[in-house]
Design a protein around this motif. Structure first.
Motif, PDB file in Angstrom:
ATOM      1  N   ALA B  55       1.063  -1.502   0.253  1.00 45.12           N
ATOM      2  CA  ALA B  55       0.240  -0.076   0.206  1.00 45.12           C
ATOM      3  C   ALA B  55       0.896   1.220   0.313  1.00 45.12           C
ATOM      4  O   ALA B  55      -0.007   2.491  -0.408  1.00 45.12           O
ATOM      5  CB  ALA B  55      -0.890   0.550   1.016  1.00 45.12           C
ATOM      6  N   ILE B  56       1.818   1.811   0.920  1.00 47.77           N
ATOM      7  CA  ILE B  56       2.733   2.269   0.539  1.00 47.77           C
ATOM      8  C   ILE B  56       2.984   2.691  -0.410  1.00 47.77           C
ATOM      9  O   ILE B  56       3.203   3.559  -0.947  1.00 47.77           O
ATOM     10  CB  ILE B  56       3.781   1.898   1.457  1.00 47.77           C
ATOM     11  CG1 ILE B  56       3.377   2.451   3.266  1.00 47.77           C
ATOM     12  CG2 ILE B  56       5.262   3.398   1.788  1.00 47.77           C
ATOM     13  CD1 ILE B  56       4.195   1.918   4.123  1.00 47.77           C
ATOM     14  N   ALA B  57       3.610   1.524  -1.572  1.00 49.62           N
ATOM     15  CA  ALA B  57       4.597   1.435  -2.614  1.00 49.62           C
ATOM     16  C   ALA B  57       3.043   2.158  -3.510  1.00 49.62           C
ATOM     17  O   ALA B  57       3.325   3.029  -4.723  1.00 49.62           O
ATOM     18  CB  ALA B  57       4.689   0.466  -2.985  1.00 49.62           C
ATOM     19  N   GLY B  58       1.877   1.626  -2.855  1.00 49.93           N
ATOM     20  CA  GLY B  58       1.292   2.290  -4.362  1.00 49.93           C
ATOM     21  C   GLY B  58       0.575   4.252  -3.845  1.00 49.93           C
ATOM     22  O   GLY B  58      -0.349   4.527  -4.558  1.00 49.93           O
ATOM     23  N   GLY B  59       0.852   3.953  -2.879  1.00 53.57           N
ATOM     24  CA  GLY B  59       0.915   6.195  -2.375  1.00 53.57           C
ATOM     25  C   GLY B  59       0.332   6.387  -0.769  1.00 53.57           C
ATOM     26  O   GLY B  59       0.062   7.002  -0.866  1.00 53.57           O
ATOM     27  N   ASP B  60       0.426   4.743   0.159  1.00 54.19           N
ATOM     28  CA  ASP B  60      -0.196   5.598   1.194  1.00 54.19           C
ATOM     29  C   ASP B  60       0.274   6.389   2.134  1.00 54.19           C
ATOM     30  O   ASP B  60       1.565   5.995   2.568  1.00 54.19           O
ATOM     31  CB  ASP B  60      -0.430   3.907   1.866  1.00 54.19           C
ATOM     32  CG  ASP B  60      -2.087   4.277   2.968  1.00 54.19           C
ATOM     33  OD1 ASP B  60      -1.932   4.967   3.207  1.00 54.19           O
ATOM     34  OD2 ASP B  60      -2.605   2.885   3.552  1.00 54.19           O
ATOM     35  N   ARG B  61       0.391   6.310   2.922  1.00 53.96           N
ATOM     36  CA  ARG B  61       1.237   7.167   4.350  1.00 53.96           C
ATOM     37  C   ARG B  61       1.440   6.439   4.531  1.00 53.96           C
ATOM     38  O   ARG B  61       0.910   5.103   5.305  1.00 53.96           O
ATOM     39  CB  ARG B  61      -0.043   7.785   4.378  1.00 53.96           C
ATOM     40  CG  ARG B  61      -1.022   9.258   3.959  1.00 53.96           C
ATOM     41  CD  ARG B  61      -1.518  10.072   5.157  1.00 53.96           C
ATOM     42  NE  ARG B  61      -0.986  10.418   6.476  1.00 53.96           N
ATOM     43  CZ  ARG B  61      -1.551  11.742   6.633  1.00 53.96           C
ATOM     44  NH1 ARG B  61      -1.115  12.854   5.103  1.00 53.96           N
ATOM     45  NH2 ARG B  61      -0.143  12.757   7.253  1.00 53.96           N
ATOM     46  N   ILE B  62       2.711   6.707   5.038  1.00 55.56           N
ATOM     47  CA  ILE B  62       3.644   6.519   5.650  1.00 55.56           C
ATOM     48  C   ILE B  62       4.039   5.598   7.758  1.00 55.56           C
ATOM     49  O   ILE B  62       4.624   5.422   7.909  1.00 55.56           O
ATOM     50  CB  ILE B  62       5.683   6.614   5.162  1.00 55.56           C
ATOM     51  CG1 ILE B  62       5.401   8.104   6.094  1.00 55.56           C
ATOM     52  CG2 ILE B  62       5.769   6.493   3.867  1.00 55.56           C
ATOM     53  CD1 ILE B  62       7.159   8.558   5.532  1.00 55.56           C
ATOM     54  N   ASN B  63       2.699   6.666   7.864  1.00 51.77           N
ATOM     55  CA  ASN B  63       2.611   6.707   9.306  1.00 51.77           C
ATOM     56  C   ASN B  63       1.513   6.370  10.528  1.00 51.77           C
ATOM     57  O   ASN B  63       1.277   6.278  11.349  1.00 51.77           O
ATOM     58  CB  ASN B  63       2.530   8.602  10.003  1.00 51.77           C
ATOM     59  CG  ASN B  63       0.798   9.287   8.888  1.00 51.77           C
ATOM     60  OD1 ASN B  63       0.605   8.490   8.520  1.00 51.77           O
ATOM     61  ND2 ASN B  63       0.766  10.591   9.781  1.00 51.77           N
ATOM     62  N   LYS B  64       1.904   4.334   9.873  1.00 53.32           N
ATOM     63  CA  LYS B  64       0.106   4.159   9.917  1.00 53.32           C
ATOM     64  C   LYS B  64       0.879   2.877  11.037  1.00 53.32           C
ATOM     65  O   LYS B  64       0.244   1.987  11.235  1.00 53.32           O
ATOM     66  CB  LYS B  64      -0.523   3.678   8.953  1.00 53.32           C
ATOM     67  CG  LYS B  64      -1.155   5.089   8.309  1.00 53.32           C
ATOM     68  CD  LYS B  64      -2.255   3.985   7.204  1.00 53.32           C
ATOM     69  CE  LYS B  64      -2.866   5.461   6.805  1.00 53.32           C
ATOM     70  NZ  LYS B  64      -4.230   5.083   5.805  1.00 53.32           N
ATOM     71  N   CYS B  65       2.207   2.963  11.450  1.00 56.55           N
ATOM     72  CA  CYS B  65       2.637   1.563  12.167  1.00 56.55           C
ATOM     73  C   CYS B  65       3.054   2.050  13.407  1.00 56.55           C
ATOM     74  O   CYS B  65       4.530   3.322  13.641  1.00 56.55           O
ATOM     75  CB  CYS B  65       3.630   1.099  10.888  1.00 56.55           C
ATOM     76  SG  CYS B  65       4.586  -0.184  11.985  1.00 56.55           S
ATOM     77  N   PRO B  66       2.320   1.973  14.073  1.00 52.04           N
ATOM     78  CA  PRO B  66       2.911   2.397  15.970  1.00 52.04           C
ATOM     79  C   PRO B  66       3.853   1.478  16.071  1.00 52.04           C
ATOM     80  O   PRO B  66       4.789   2.224  16.653  1.00 52.04           O
ATOM     81  CB  PRO B  66       1.934   2.313  16.428  1.00 52.04           C
ATOM     82  CG  PRO B  66       0.833   2.110  16.292  1.00 52.04           C
ATOM     83  CD  PRO B  66       1.101   1.442  13.799  1.00 52.04           C
ATOM     84  N   PRO B  67       4.073  -0.150  16.379  1.00 56.35           N
ATOM     85  CA  PRO B  67       5.289  -0.759  16.773  1.00 56.35           C
ATOM     86  C   PRO B  67       6.858   0.325  16.042  1.00 56.35           C
ATOM     87  O   PRO B  67       7.389  -0.346  16.457  1.00 56.35           O
ATOM     88  CB  PRO B  67       4.617  -2.200  15.837  1.00 56.35           C
ATOM     89  CG  PRO B  67       3.282  -2.019  15.231  1.00 56.35           C
ATOM     90  CD  PRO B  67       3.187  -0.710  14.997  1.00 56.35           C
ATOM     91  N   GLY B  68       6.395  -0.019  14.299  1.00 60.64           N
ATOM     92  CA  GLY B  68       8.155   0.787  13.649  1.00 60.64           C
ATOM     93  C   GLY B  68       8.418   2.671  14.521  1.00 60.64           C
ATOM     94  O   GLY B  68       8.931   2.938  14.583  1.00 60.64           O
ATOM     95  N   GLY B  69       7.352   2.951  15.095  1.00 62.03           N
ATOM     96  CA  GLY B  69       7.063   4.059  15.447  1.00 62.03           C
ATOM     97  C   GLY B  69       8.343   5.038  14.915  1.00 62.03           C
ATOM     98  O   GLY B  69       7.943   5.197  13.834  1.00 62.03           O
TER      99      GLY B  69
END
Lengths: 687, 195
Positions: B55-69
């Protein structure tokens, strides 16, 4: 005269060693309580083998090693184990760690068989046995890191060690533990060196000692007089005592980045470790005490003590005349690499080479750090030839890739850069934190990689299972279609109640018109009943088996059994209906001899069961067709209601999808049946 | 003529290379997936890390991953040359302490529901048998907690101990106070005036 090399950088801080060498080594005495941590070395903590309340002797093993990089722990004096619990340990973090607490009895009684393994003629023992004894004596590097000596000495096979180095540098200010050890116990050290030489078999053995310890040099030179061990004297500079730095000084070789000394054919050992190895092999005594320097302006009589491992630091300080009012903080180790201990009750451990109790004037609290002025003094002082100033920027910006590119992991954390920094920046702390952070990131990445593989494997497995199920379903569908085709081509073999009803009507008509022989039709129906019953039996057996084994597809099997039971009932009904129809036609036509068809076939159990079922339905059969159809409809409606209830229940309970599917299909089937039965009833009533 | 010949030769060469060195899949998805923490927790709204990477590669936002922080967002921003944006609260908050699921074993009824929910097969057990979590395989994704009909699963956060303690960076704030005594005096008097 041997050529001495130099290493890059280094500093010359005030030595402050004279205070503590004025007095000889003294035994610190047996404290009332010993707190012995289970992890005094790098590697896995040891596992306790004693219980609370148990009496232990001096030298008795109280915890066994766990894993390869681990050493056992021994009782330092005789007494009673009073607790095995978490206590504060000498660690910068101020965390507690598991310790064995011994209340001493003052007798200081050795284990009765302690000297039994003493072997002065160690040349006759082979190498693995010696290493095992060194490990069993609990010896871990006494220089500071505490790496198990046996592991360090177990050089990989095929690696030829050219040089064995005994490290008597002791470059850090204030510390004199190795100095006095060399002065007073040179013979013991040389004994240990001979054992080490026997184990490693190097071409040369060097004892590196800085030129600021003339007495120690003289004592060691006298001790090695008629051996081929060489004492090498070299100029004092901090941190010559670092393993890699000492190797460069003595041999001119540099240990490659990320490598071990054995990669360049060298093994290093501390003087204290050598003495402990002598005790372990020649005297058969484990490591239960060490030489610790107690110094600083806040003690009246700075000197070196032979201290039992586990002695509380408070007790040791009292022996040296500690003046708490003058002391600003208590440091374990030296002023360069040591750390402030969290509490005076923490014990002396195998790596405690010095207790420094300075006054505020002697070792002032570091002033606040100021901005880096890019003076470059740190780069000049760095003994590992790194660029501390660059690394400081990267550490602040958490640019870990660049830190690694700048060889952060070659930093020996000697503190020379912080010492020379005119802005008082605690540089080493930045490097320590960054190292830990990088190691943590590496671990996290490894773990995430592992999770990814597991996740992908699971996805693949689920897809495969789904595919297999789909294939089976397709195969079943095909088989059913083929069967249907066959059945349609070979006439009607349907056991469906609708078909049976049609069949019945047809047969009735045919019988009425011609009274033809329909025993083959009857046989077919009977066969259907028998085969369905058989299928039910096997399905039941399977279900029982699954239940016994606790398999997770019980629900699916149960659904299958239910379905087969329904089919059996349908088949029986069909047979029953057929026979009734025949009986009535027979009665009408007076043809007779049709009823006892069952007598013709073998009197099997299944047959008997059918007979029973027939008999049971005899009464029902007597009813007019409308009544029967109505009763049938009612029964079907009841079953539908119960099925629906079951479905709702399993939906609420969130059962597996296949169970719900099965229930849904059974409800559907029942609805169809009811529709058919209604139709039949209507037909009958209108007829 | 020579130009046409060259064009033909290079065209053929490029055509051959395109077939010979064809890349399977989308390499950027793999690179993004490499950065994502692989907890497979689905907090981003996608069923696992790979779908979110796609989805990110398709243009979704990159701030949706809390564990990655924040660190994860930073790494993704570096990779994709995007602006660093703060973590989207909608998808949860970052907790730097890793968690591990723990089944209170006396209470477990052996329903297998958590086993079916676990994205990395970290739960061991069978129908009507007690289940347990293999701690080393658990990603702390939380997905097993909700399906449990008897609520016997706890998420245990790792506490700081001697084993996992490590040096922290020196506090940058402490470096800025009381540089010289007069500065400190000025700072406090300024505060007094402001108050």
């Amino acid at each position: 005269m041997r050529k001495i090399f130099d290493f890059h950088g280094g500093i010359h801080p005030p030595e402050n060693k004279h205070q503590s060498v004025q007095r000889p080594i003294a035994f610190a005495g047996v404290p009332p309580e010993l707190t012995i941590p289970l992890s005094q070395h790098i590697g896995a903590p040891a596992v306790p083998v004693v219980e609370v309340g148990q009496r232990v002797f001096k030298g008795q093993v109280i915890a066994q090693p766990k894993g390869l990089v681990s050493v056992p722990v021994h009782a330092s004096s005789s007494g009673t184990v009073t607790a095995i619990e978490d206590r504060l340990v000498p660690h910068i973090s101020g965390h507690s760690a598991p310790c064995i607490v011994i209340a001493t009895d003052g007798k200081d009684e050795w284990l009765p068989d302690i000297g039994d393994s003493a072997t002065p003629d160690f040349e006759h023992i082979d190498k693995p046995e010696l290493l095992e004894r060194i490990r069993a004596a609990g010896i871990a590097g006494m220089g500071g890191a505490g790496f198990p000596s046996a592991v360090k000495l177990a050089v990989k096979p095929g690696v030829q060690i050219e040089t064995l180095i005994l490290n008597g540098t002791e470059c850090e200010p204030y510390i004199t533990a190795d100095d006095v050890l060399m002065r007073e116990r040179a013979a013991q050290i040389i004994g240990g060196a001979r054992i080490l030489r026997h184990i490693i078999n190097p071409q040369e053995t060097l004892l590196g000692i800085e030129d600021n310890k003339p007495e120690a040099l003289a004592a060691m030179r006298a001790a090695v007089a008629d051996t081929d061990l060489q004492v090498v004297e070299f100029p004092t500079k901090y941190p010559s005592g670092g393993e890699k730095q000492l190797i460069e000084i003595l041999t001119g070789k540099q240990v490659p980045s990320g490598g071990l000394p054995s990669d360049v054919g060298i093994v290093c050992q501390n003087m204290g470790s050598a003495a402990a190895i002598y005790d372990a092999i020649v005297l058969g005594r484990p490591l239960i005490s060490r030489i610790t320097t107690v110094t600083g302006d806040a003690v009246r009589e700075p000197r070196n003590f032979e201290v039992l491992i586990g002695t509380p630091m408070r007790y040791l300080l009292q022996q040296a005349g500690y003046e708490a009012g003058k002391n600003n903080r208590l440091i374990m180790g030296g002023p360069m690499m040591g750390f402030t201990v969290p509490d005076h009750a923490v014990p002396v451990v195998k790596t405690t080479n010095c207790l420094l109790a300075p006054t505020e004037a002697e070792l002032p609290t570091p002033p606040p750090a100021q901005a880096c002025i890019r003076c470059g003094l740190c780069a000049q002082a760095c003994p590992a030839s790194l660029l501390p100033q660059q690394m400081f920027w990267f550490a602040q910006g958490k640019e870990f890739d660049k830190l690694e590119e700048h060889n952060l992991f070659d930093c020996i954390e000697c503190g020379a850069c912080s010492y020379v920094c005119p802005s008082n920046i605690p540089l080493v702390q930045y490097y320590r934190a960054s190292k830990a952070e990088i190691l943590k990131l590496r671990r996290d990445h490894e773990k995430s990689e592992h999770s990814r593989l597991r996740f992908e494997a699971r996805q693949e497995r689920l897809e495969r299972a789904e595919r297999e199920k789909e294939e089976k379903r397709a195969a079943r569908k095909q088989a059913a279609e083929a069967k249907a085709r066959e059945a349609s081509s070979a006439g009607s073999g349907e056991q469906d109640p609708i078909a049976a009803a049609i069949e019945r009507a047809k047969a009735k008509k045919a019988a009425q018109s011609a009274g033809e022989d329909s025993s083959s039709e009857l046989e077919k129906l009977e066969k259907a009943v028998v085969s369905t019953r058989k299928r039910l039996d096997t399905a039941l057996a399977k279900l029982r088996e699954a239940k016994d084994q606790g398999a997770d597809h019980i629900d699916a099997l149960q659904a299958g059994v239910d379905k087969t039971q329904a089919k059996l009932r349908a088949a029986e009904e069909a047979l029953n209906a057929y026979q009734l129809a025949n009986a009535s036609t027979n009665g009408q036509n007076d043809a007779g001899a049709e009823q006892p068809t069952s007598d013709d076939s073998a009197p099997s159990a299944a047959q008997a069961a059918i007979e029973r079922a027939l008999a049971a339905r005899e009464a029902e059969a007597a009813l007019p067709p409308q009544e029967r159809a109505r009763a049938n409809l009612e029964k079907l409606q009841q079953r539908l209601a119960s099925s629906r209830a079951k479905l709702a229940q399993s939906r609420d309970a969130g059962e597996a999808e296949k169970v719900i599917e099965a229930l849904e299909s059974s409800v559907e089937r029942l609805t169809e049946k009811i529709a058919a039965a209604k139709q039949q009833l209507q037909d009958l009533e209108s007829a | 003529m020579a130009l046409v010949g060259l064009a033909a030769v290079f065209g053929a060469l490029l055509g051959f290379a395109a077939i010979r060195f064809k890349t399977e899949g989308n390499p950027i998805v793999d690179q993004i997936n490499e950065i994502l923490p692989q907890t497979q927790c689905g907090q981003c709204g996608y069923p696992g890390c790979k779908p979110y990477a796609e989805a990110i590669a398709g243009g979704d936002r990159i701030n949706k991953c809390p564990p990655g922080g924040e660190a994860g967002i930073q790494a993704l921003a570096d990779l994709l040359d995007l602006e660093v944006i703060p973590l989207d609260d909608e998808h949860g908050e970052e907790d730097p302490r890793p968690a591990v699921a723990f089944i209170r074993e006396d209470e477990c009824i052996g329903c297998t529901k958590c086993i079916q929910a676990c994205p990395v097969d970290a739960i061991l057990g069978a129908a009507k048998q007690m289940h347990t979590v293999i701690a080393s395989e658990c990603t702390g994704c939380d997905l097993c907690v909700e399906p449990c009909p008897v609520d016997c699963i706890d998420m245990i956060r790792e506490e700081e101990s001697l084993q996992n303690w490590h040096w922290a960076l020196p506090n940058p704030v402490s470096r800025q106070v009381e540089i010289i005594a007069t500065d400190a005096a000025q700072a406090t008097s300024g505060q007094d005036r402001a108050a």
